[in-house]
Design a protein around this motif. Sequence first.
Motif, PDB file in Angstrom:
ATOM      1  N   GLU A   1       0.752  -1.131   0.104  1.00  0.00           N
ATOM      2  CA  GLU A   1       0.070  -0.237  -0.172  1.00  0.00           C
ATOM      3  C   GLU A   1       0.688   1.285   0.070  1.00  0.00           C
ATOM      4  O   GLU A   1       0.408   2.178  -0.759  1.00  0.00           O
ATOM      5  N   LEU A   2       1.979   1.167   0.771  1.00  0.00           N
ATOM      6  CA  LEU A   2       2.932   2.254   0.814  1.00  0.00           C
ATOM      7  C   LEU A   2       3.607   2.658  -0.640  1.00  0.00           C
ATOM      8  O   LEU A   2       3.638   3.626  -1.035  1.00  0.00           O
ATOM      9  N   LEU A   3       3.925   1.226  -1.093  1.00  0.00           N
ATOM     10  CA  LEU A   3       4.769   1.454  -2.533  1.00  0.00           C
ATOM     11  C   LEU A   3       3.911   2.009  -3.399  1.00  0.00           C
ATOM     12  O   LEU A   3       4.173   2.874  -4.441  1.00  0.00           O
ATOM     13  N   GLU A   4       2.602   1.661  -3.504  1.00  0.00           N
ATOM     14  CA  GLU A   4       1.504   2.282  -4.511  1.00  0.00           C
ATOM     15  C   GLU A   4       1.143   3.771  -4.051  1.00  0.00           C
ATOM     16  O   GLU A   4       1.102   4.288  -5.203  1.00  0.00           O
ATOM     17  N   THR A   5       0.997   3.833  -3.141  1.00  0.00           N
ATOM     18  CA  THR A   5       0.713   5.231  -2.820  1.00  0.00           C
ATOM     19  C   THR A   5       2.168   6.145  -3.216  1.00  0.00           C
ATOM     20  O   THR A   5       1.810   7.472  -3.715  1.00  0.00           O
ATOM     21  N   LEU A   6       3.175   5.965  -3.097  1.00  0.00           N
ATOM     22  CA  LEU A   6       4.317   6.618  -3.403  1.00  0.00           C
ATOM     23  C   LEU A   6       4.424   6.919  -4.814  1.00  0.00           C
ATOM     24  O   LEU A   6       4.571   8.036  -5.631  1.00  0.00           O
TER      25      LEU A   6
ATOM     26  N   VAL B   1       5.797   6.384   4.802  1.00  0.00           N
ATOM     27  CA  VAL B   1       6.998   6.200   3.882  1.00  0.00           C
ATOM     28  C   VAL B   1       8.301   6.718   4.663  1.00  0.00           C
ATOM     29  O   VAL B   1       9.393   6.228   4.485  1.00  0.00           O
ATOM     30  N   SER B   2       8.149   8.028   5.095  1.00  0.00           N
ATOM     31  CA  SER B   2       9.367   8.528   5.630  1.00  0.00           C
ATOM     32  C   SER B   2       9.880   7.769   6.671  1.00  0.00           C
ATOM     33  O   SER B   2      11.188   7.939   7.002  1.00  0.00           O
ATOM     34  N   GLU B   3       8.985   7.269   7.400  1.00  0.00           N
ATOM     35  CA  GLU B   3       9.538   6.599   8.807  1.00  0.00           C
ATOM     36  C   GLU B   3      10.219   5.387   8.271  1.00  0.00           C
ATOM     37  O   GLU B   3      11.169   5.092   8.963  1.00  0.00           O
TER      38      GLU B   3
END
Length: 399
Positions: free
Chosen positions: A324-329, A360-362
């Motif tokens: 989900e994080l990868l897709e959002t980025l 993502v930053s974390e």
Amino acid sequence: MERSKERELSWLRTIAGELATQTMARLEETLPWYGEMPPSRRSAVGLVAQTGISSFIQWYEDPSATPWIASDVFSVAPRELLRSISLQETLQLIRVVVSVVEERVASRSEELREAILHYSRDVAFAAADVYARAAEARGLWDARLEALVVDSILTGESDDELPSRIAALGWHGAGEAAVLVGTSDRSVDVDQIRRTARHSGADVLVGLQGTRLVLVLGRMAQESKDPHAMPPAQVPFLEIAERLVDFFADGPLVLGPTVENLVSASRSARAALAGIAVARSWRGATRPVGADDLLPERALAGDGLARRTLIEQIYEPLTAHSGELLETLWCYLDNGRSLEATARELFVHPNTVRYRLKKVSEVIGWNATGAREALILQAALIVGSIAQHGAKRPVRAKR
């Protein structure tokens, strides 16, 4: 006059043994370091003292022989003796020998007293010359060895002998290391570079290859008499590099990433050299600039280490953490870093996008909302996707 000198010489030869015995006793009484030496070293020191007395008698007979007689005093000493006693201790030895001879001989005639003073001066200069030559030879050897070590780090051709070569240089580093690469078109003040680095808590190896100046920085061991005291704060390598900027000529100055020790410094060197090649392609590059801040340019230039770094530090952690994080980025970067456009594409609220970008930053330590870091992240997604799926970009799952 000649008869008088012959009588003096004959008398000096007669008491030479007595003078040697008195000298050895005086050394034992007045020089603590002499008594603490092992028997073989004490014997060598005693031999130097006895040779000094014999050489004085030869010198008195023929003062024109000064250059070789004075040097002969130290030629009888084993090579390891020069490494075990300092110049200061050698001068103390000369002072004892001269004082014993002067006490016994000077009262006999004014001519002998003056001869002793002249000879002691010549022997002192000979001692300084011996130590200066030894220091010069050592300095030349250290310079060659340092150049060899730096070259091994730059080429990555380190072998089992590298740790011993580093130890032979008197390296005081005891932990992390990093390589700083730039150019120099003038004479480099190596001593001042070392002082500046050590004042910042780092040891340094210096390599000058044509116009390229390479500094290998390493953390110095921090010794404290109080085992419970807090260790002093370590100065970041980037800050140390900033303090060394003035030793470099104008042009790119790149600091490689921090590695665990000096033996592993070739990884930092490869990154720094790759960064130097592309640093001018980033208009906003600081001086110095971290090699990892140039990851997109290095990857585009074909640097395999940069591609691996992007994949290992950004793409793989995001993939492992959450698709989900990868897709959002991906969506956020494809939509020109617009929260609203990303939210519409993902059918979520803009605050959800904000939350995911913060996550993502974390996870990876880079902030996608900054223009430069967004470029780094986009490069990581591209090279990561190519490595994992070929040229095909991952397709977002249907909702």
